[in-house]
Scaffold this motif. Structure first.
Motif, PDB file in Angstrom:
ATOM      1  N   ILE A 146       0.825  -1.209   0.000  1.00 35.99           N
ATOM      2  CA  ILE A 146       0.000   0.000   0.000  1.00 35.99           C
ATOM      3  C   ILE A 146       0.861   1.262   0.000  1.00 35.99           C
ATOM      4  CG2 ILE A 146      -1.745   1.315   1.281  1.00 35.99           C
ATOM      5  CD1 ILE A 146      -2.801  -1.469   2.246  1.00 35.99           C
ATOM      6  N   SER A 147       1.778   1.377   0.948  1.00 40.13           N
ATOM      7  CA  SER A 147       2.638   2.564   0.990  1.00 40.13           C
ATOM      8  C   SER A 147       3.496   2.665  -0.263  1.00 40.13           C
ATOM      9  CB  SER A 147       3.527   2.538   2.239  1.00 40.13           C
ATOM     10  OG  SER A 147       2.752   2.706   3.403  1.00 40.13           O
ATOM     11  N   GLU A 148       3.966   1.531  -0.736  1.00 36.89           N
ATOM     12  CA  GLU A 148       4.763   1.515  -1.964  1.00 36.89           C
ATOM     13  C   GLU A 148       3.957   2.076  -3.137  1.00 36.89           C
ATOM     14  OE1 GLU A 148       6.612  -1.820  -5.032  1.00 36.89           O
ATOM     15  OE2 GLU A 148       6.298  -2.376  -2.928  1.00 36.89           O
ATOM     16  N   THR A 149       2.694   1.699  -3.222  1.00 37.35           N
ATOM     17  CA  THR A 149       1.828   2.182  -4.303  1.00 37.35           C
ATOM     18  C   THR A 149       1.576   3.680  -4.189  1.00 37.35           C
ATOM     19  OG1 THR A 149       0.746   0.018  -4.377  1.00 37.35           O
ATOM     20  CG2 THR A 149      -0.384   1.838  -5.462  1.00 37.35           C
ATOM     21  N   ILE A 150       1.419   4.165  -2.953  1.00 34.58           N
ATOM     22  CA  ILE A 150       1.203   5.597  -2.755  1.00 34.58           C
ATOM     23  C   ILE A 150       2.424   6.394  -3.218  1.00 34.58           C
ATOM     24  CG2 ILE A 150       0.837   7.407  -1.019  1.00 34.58           C
ATOM     25  CD1 ILE A 150      -0.793   5.363   0.592  1.00 34.58           C
ATOM     26  N   VAL A 151       3.623   5.879  -2.922  1.00 31.33           N
ATOM     27  CA  VAL A 151       4.843   6.558  -3.367  1.00 31.33           C
ATOM     28  C   VAL A 151       4.896   6.628  -4.890  1.00 31.33           C
ATOM     29  CG1 VAL A 151       7.367   6.405  -3.459  1.00 31.33           C
ATOM     30  CG2 VAL A 151       6.176   6.019  -1.304  1.00 31.33           C
ATOM     31  N   LEU A 152       4.531   5.559  -5.550  1.00 31.96           N
ATOM     32  CA  LEU A 152       4.502   5.561  -7.021  1.00 31.96           C
ATOM     33  C   LEU A 152       3.493   6.574  -7.551  1.00 31.96           C
ATOM     34  CD1 LEU A 152       4.691   1.706  -7.723  1.00 31.96           C
ATOM     35  CD2 LEU A 152       6.525   3.403  -7.972  1.00 31.96           C
ATOM     36  N   GLU A 153       2.371   6.709  -6.868  1.00 27.94           N
ATOM     37  CA  GLU A 153       1.364   7.697  -7.253  1.00 27.94           C
ATOM     38  C   GLU A 153       1.924   9.118  -7.110  1.00 27.94           C
ATOM     39  OE1 GLU A 153      -2.257   9.710  -8.155  1.00 27.94           O
ATOM     40  OE2 GLU A 153      -1.422   7.755  -8.695  1.00 27.94           O
ATOM     41  N   MET A 154       2.714   9.325  -6.058  1.00 32.52           N
ATOM     42  CA  MET A 154       3.321  10.645  -5.857  1.00 32.52           C
ATOM     43  C   MET A 154       4.309  10.979  -6.970  1.00 32.52           C
ATOM     44  SD  MET A 154       4.075  10.806  -1.786  1.00 32.52           S
ATOM     45  CE  MET A 154       2.781  10.615  -0.565  1.00 32.52           C
ATOM     46  N   ASP A 155       5.023   9.957  -7.445  1.00 32.65           N
ATOM     47  CA  ASP A 155       5.941  10.198  -8.564  1.00 32.65           C
ATOM     48  C   ASP A 155       5.190  10.648  -9.811  1.00 32.65           C
ATOM     49  OD1 ASP A 155       8.232   9.624  -7.180  1.00 32.65           O
ATOM     50  OD2 ASP A 155       8.311   7.517  -7.767  1.00 32.65           O
ATOM     51  N   GLU A 171       8.520   6.187   1.724  1.00 40.42           N
ATOM     52  CA  GLU A 171       7.697   4.992   1.974  1.00 40.42           C
ATOM     53  C   GLU A 171       7.744   4.598   3.443  1.00 40.42           C
ATOM     54  OE1 GLU A 171       7.479   0.279   0.689  1.00 40.42           O
ATOM     55  OE2 GLU A 171       8.509   1.700  -0.628  1.00 40.42           O
ATOM     56  N   SER A 172       8.910   4.719   4.060  1.00 34.46           N
ATOM     57  CA  SER A 172       9.039   4.379   5.470  1.00 34.46           C
ATOM     58  C   SER A 172       8.133   5.246   6.337  1.00 34.46           C
ATOM     59  CB  SER A 172      10.504   4.538   5.905  1.00 34.46           C
ATOM     60  OG  SER A 172      10.667   4.179   7.257  1.00 34.46           O
ATOM     61  N   HIS A 173       8.073   6.541   6.032  1.00 36.97           N
ATOM     62  CA  HIS A 173       7.179   7.437   6.784  1.00 36.97           C
ATOM     63  C   HIS A 173       5.719   7.041   6.580  1.00 36.97           C
ATOM     64  CE1 HIS A 173       9.587  11.102   8.211  1.00 36.97           C
ATOM     65  NE2 HIS A 173      10.484  10.172   7.874  1.00 36.97           N
ATOM     66  N   LEU A 174       5.359   6.764   5.341  1.00 41.78           N
ATOM     67  CA  LEU A 174       3.980   6.369   5.059  1.00 41.78           C
ATOM     68  C   LEU A 174       3.613   5.075   5.776  1.00 41.78           C
ATOM     69  CD1 LEU A 174       3.838   7.179   1.239  1.00 41.78           C
ATOM     70  CD2 LEU A 174       2.653   8.413   3.074  1.00 41.78           C
ATOM     71  N   MET A 175       4.573   4.155   5.860  1.00 41.11           N
ATOM     72  CA  MET A 175       4.330   2.886   6.542  1.00 41.11           C
ATOM     73  C   MET A 175       4.013   3.100   8.021  1.00 41.11           C
ATOM     74  SD  MET A 175       7.245   0.463   4.804  1.00 41.11           S
ATOM     75  CE  MET A 175       7.007  -0.841   6.009  1.00 41.11           C
ATOM     76  N   GLU A 176       4.691   4.052   8.646  1.00 43.21           N
ATOM     77  CA  GLU A 176       4.409   4.328  10.061  1.00 43.21           C
ATOM     78  C   GLU A 176       3.012   4.914  10.228  1.00 43.21           C
ATOM     79  OE1 GLU A 176       6.164   3.307  12.569  1.00 43.21           O
ATOM     80  OE2 GLU A 176       7.668   2.510  11.189  1.00 43.21           O
ATOM     81  N   TYR A 177       2.653   5.841   9.363  1.00 51.03           N
ATOM     82  CA  TYR A 177       1.298   6.413   9.432  1.00 51.03           C
ATOM     83  C   TYR A 177       0.248   5.323   9.203  1.00 51.03           C
ATOM     84  CZ  TYR A 177       3.163  11.225   9.280  1.00 51.03           C
ATOM     85  OH  TYR A 177       3.793  12.416   9.568  1.00 51.03           O
ATOM     86  N   PHE A 178       0.494   4.471   8.219  1.00 48.64           N
ATOM     87  CA  PHE A 178      -0.465   3.398   7.936  1.00 48.64           C
ATOM     88  C   PHE A 178      -0.636   2.501   9.157  1.00 48.64           C
ATOM     89  CE2 PHE A 178      -1.600  -0.897   6.808  1.00 48.64           C
ATOM     90  CZ  PHE A 178      -2.621  -0.739   5.877  1.00 48.64           C
ATOM     91  N   ALA A 179       0.471   2.074   9.750  1.00 44.06           N
ATOM     92  CA  ALA A 179       0.404   1.162  10.894  1.00 44.06           C
ATOM     93  C   ALA A 179      -0.287   1.807  12.090  1.00 44.06           C
ATOM     94  CB  ALA A 179       1.803   0.687  11.276  1.00 44.06           C
ATOM     95  N   ASP A 180      -0.091   3.118  12.268  1.00 36.13           N
ATOM     96  CA  ASP A 180      -0.779   3.821  13.360  1.00 36.13           C
ATOM     97  C   ASP A 180      -2.284   3.829  13.144  1.00 36.13           C
ATOM     98  OD1 ASP A 180       1.555   4.463  14.757  1.00 36.13           O
ATOM     99  OD2 ASP A 180       1.854   6.324  13.649  1.00 36.13           O
ATOM    100  N   ILE A 181      -2.706   4.088  11.919  1.00 30.63           N
ATOM    101  CA  ILE A 181      -4.143   4.084  11.609  1.00 30.63           C
ATOM    102  C   ILE A 181      -4.705   2.667  11.729  1.00 30.63           C
ATOM    103  CG2 ILE A 181      -5.832   4.467   9.759  1.00 30.63           C
ATOM    104  CD1 ILE A 181      -3.996   6.770   8.821  1.00 30.63           C
ATOM    105  N   PHE A 182      -3.934   1.696  11.289  1.00 30.87           N
ATOM    106  CA  PHE A 182      -4.353   0.298  11.399  1.00 30.87           C
ATOM    107  C   PHE A 182      -4.632  -0.054  12.862  1.00 30.87           C
ATOM    108  CE2 PHE A 182      -3.577  -4.256  11.836  1.00 30.87           C
ATOM    109  CZ  PHE A 182      -4.227  -4.779  10.726  1.00 30.87           C
ATOM    110  N   ALA A 183      -3.699   0.273  13.753  1.00 29.65           N
ATOM    111  CA  ALA A 183      -3.889  -0.026  15.175  1.00 29.65           C
ATOM    112  C   ALA A 183      -5.062   0.757  15.747  1.00 29.65           C
ATOM    113  CB  ALA A 183      -2.611   0.284  15.944  1.00 29.65           C
ATOM    114  N   ALA A 184      -5.202   2.015  15.331  1.00 26.48           N
ATOM    115  CA  ALA A 184      -6.281   2.858  15.858  1.00 26.48           C
ATOM    116  C   ALA A 184      -7.659   2.340  15.455  1.00 26.48           C
ATOM    117  CB  ALA A 184      -6.106   4.297  15.372  1.00 26.48           C
ATOM    118  N   THR A 185      -7.739   1.632  14.337  1.00 23.81           N
ATOM    119  CA  THR A 185      -9.011   1.049  13.903  1.00 23.81           C
ATOM    120  C   THR A 185      -9.563   0.106  14.958  1.00 23.81           C
ATOM    121  OG1 THR A 185      -8.400   1.229  11.575  1.00 23.81           O
ATOM    122  CG2 THR A 185     -10.088  -0.403  12.127  1.00 23.81           C
ATOM    123  N   TYR A 186      -8.681  -0.621  15.613  1.00 26.73           N
ATOM    124  CA  TYR A 186      -9.096  -1.617  16.607  1.00 26.73           C
ATOM    125  C   TYR A 186      -9.007  -1.102  18.039  1.00 26.73           C
ATOM    126  CZ  TYR A 186      -8.658  -4.750  12.640  1.00 26.73           C
ATOM    127  OH  TYR A 186      -8.815  -5.336  11.410  1.00 26.73           O
TER     128      TYR A 186
END
Length: 375
Positions: free
Chosen positions: A176-185, A212-227
C-alpha cells in the motif's frame, strides 16, 4: 571460506540441539518446525569440501535463514508469549488476508525495550527458491516476524503495540505505501500538499525509500487505531517522549503520528488520510473504519473476567483496559471493600490477569462450540 562455513554450521548444530525439542501450541508451527528439521538433515550430510565458492556462499545464506527462523520460533513456544495475544493478532490477520492460513505469527523476545516488524522471512523469496531447488523442500507457509521486549511478553497493555507491528505486515503484503509513493511520482502535487500540511518533511520528499518508510508508520498507526482507538499511539508517545518532536529519515515525529490518529478517529479530512484510505480500499477492497467500542469491563473492578460474545470484542478489551488503567483507581477498593489503597503494581497485575482470563475464556468457549457444531 570453507573453515568458516564449517564453523557456521557447527554453531547452528549447537543451537538446533536445543531448539529441535521446541513444543508449540499451534500445529502449523510444529509442521514448519518439521520442515526445518528436514532442511537441517539435508545440510548436515553435505560434503562441504566439495563445494565451490558460490555454493559456499549459498549454503551460508541458508544457514543464516535457519538461524533467523530459530530466533523467532524459540520465542513462540508454549512457555513464552501468551497464546491469547497471538490469537488476537490472528483474528485481525484473518479479517484482512484471504489466505491467512499460509502465514504464521511468530515473536522474538528482545533484551531491549523495542518493538518492530521484521519482513525478512516473508519478503526474501531467494531462500525458498534455493531450498526447493537444492533439497526439494517446499516451505508453503511464511512467518510474520514481530519482535517485542522480553520483559513485556506477558503484558496485555503493551500488546497494543503489536497491532501496529501487524499493520506493517498488512502494508507490506498489499504494497500500500509503496503504491502511494509511485502515485506521488506520477502526481508531484500530492507530495507538495503533504509537505505543506507538514506530514512529510522536505528532506525526505525526493527519497522514495524514506518516504515509503514514513507512510508505513502512518499506515500502521491508523491500522492499530481502527481496533484500539488512540491507546496504541498514546503508549508509543510515552515510550518515545524524549524524541516527541523529532523527525528521522525512517520515522515521522511522534507528534505528527498522534495528530494523524486523532484526525482519523475524529473523521477529519486531509491529504494523507485520503491517500491511505483511497489505496487501502482500492488494493484490499476494505476500508478503514474505527470500531465503535461499546464493551463494558466494569467486571474488572469486581476482580471478575468479562464475558465477551464475539471476536471483535477481543480487540475492544485491549482498548478498554487502557481506559481502566487511566481511570479512578479507588473504584477497585470501593467495590471490593478493600481496607487498603490499590497501588500501581497491584492494579497492573489485576488488569493483566483478568485480560488473559477474559480472552482465554472466550477462545475456549468458541472452540467448544466449533467442536459441538461439527458433531
Amino acid at each position: 571460506m570453507l573453515k568458516l562455513l564449517e564453523l557456521h554450521f557447527a554453531q547452528l548444530e549447537k543451537a538446533w540441539s536445543k531448539s529441535k525439542f521446541n513444543v508449540y501450541s499451534d500445529p502449523k508451527k510444529g509442521d514448519y518446525h518439521n520442515l526445518l528439521e528436514r532442511l537441517f538433515n539435508k545440510i548436515k550430510v553435505e560434503d562441504f569440501t566439495s563445494l565451490d565458492e558460490e555454493e559456499i556462499r549459498e549454503l551460508k545464506v541458508l544457514i543464516d535463514f535457519f538461524f533467523k527462523n530459530l530466533e523467532y520460533l524459540n520465542s513462540t513456544t508454549l512457555n513464552n508469549i501468551p497464546f491469547e495475544i497471538i490469537k488476537s493478532l490472528e483474528i485481525v490477520l484473518r479479517s484482512w488476508v484471504k489466505d491467512s492460513e499460509k502465514y504464521i505469527i511468530v515473536t522474538s523476545l528482545l533484551d531491549q525495550m523495542d518493538f518492530y516488524f521484521d519482513p525478512t522471512l516473508y519478503t526474501v523469496q531467494y531462500y525458498y527458491d534455493v531450498i526447493k531447488e537444492r533439497y526439494s523442500i517446499d516451505f508453503e507457509n511464511r512467518l510474520i516476524q514481530i519482535s517485542l521486549p522480553k520483559l513485556l511478553s506477558n503484558d496485555y497493555l503493551a500488546a497494543s503495540v503489536l497491532y501496529h507491528e501487524l499493520g506493517h505486515f498488512i502494508d507490506k503484503h498489499f504494497r500500500i505505501s509503496e503504491t502511494i509513493v509511485l502515485e506521488m511520482d506520477e502526481n508531484p502535487k500530492i507530495k507538495e500538499r503533504l509537505i505543506s500540511e507538514e506530514y512529510i518533511p522536505d528532506f525526505i520528499a525526493d527519497e522514495n525509500d524514506y518516504l515509503e518508510s514514513h507512510l508505513m508508520e502512518y499506515f500502521a498507526d491508523i491500522f492499530a487505531a481502527t481496533y484500539l482507538g488512540n491507546s496504541c499511539i498514546k503508549y508509543l508517545e510515552f515510550l518515545d517522549i524524549e524524541r516527541y518532536n523529532e523527525v528521522s529519515y525512517t520515522h515521522p515525529s511522534t507528534l505528527n503520528r498522534s495528530k494523524i490518529v486523532d484526525s482519523y478517529l475524529q473523521n477529519d479530512k486531509n491529504t494523507l488520510l485520503d491517500l491511505i484510505n483511497k489505496y487501502t480500499k482500492l488494493i484490499t477492497e476494505q476500508e478503514f473504519i474505527p470500531i465503535i467500542n461499546n464493551l463494558s469491563i466494569d467486571s474488572f473492578n469486581h476482580l471478575i473476567p468479562e464475558e465477551i460474545d464475539s471476536e471483535i470484542n477481543i480487540h475492544m478489551v485491549y482498548e478498554k483496559i487502557w481506559g481502566l488503567w487511566s481511570g479512578d483507581w479507588n473504584e477497585i477498593s470501593e467495590k471490593n471493600n478493600f481496607q487498603f489503597t490499590v497501588d500501581p503494581v497491584f492494579k497492573y497485575e489485576i488488569i493483566n490477569n483478568l485480560t488473559e482470563k477474559t480472552i482465554s475464556n472466550y477462545i475456549i468457549s468458541s472452540n467448544w462450540k466449533d467442536v459441538s457444531n461439527k458433531k
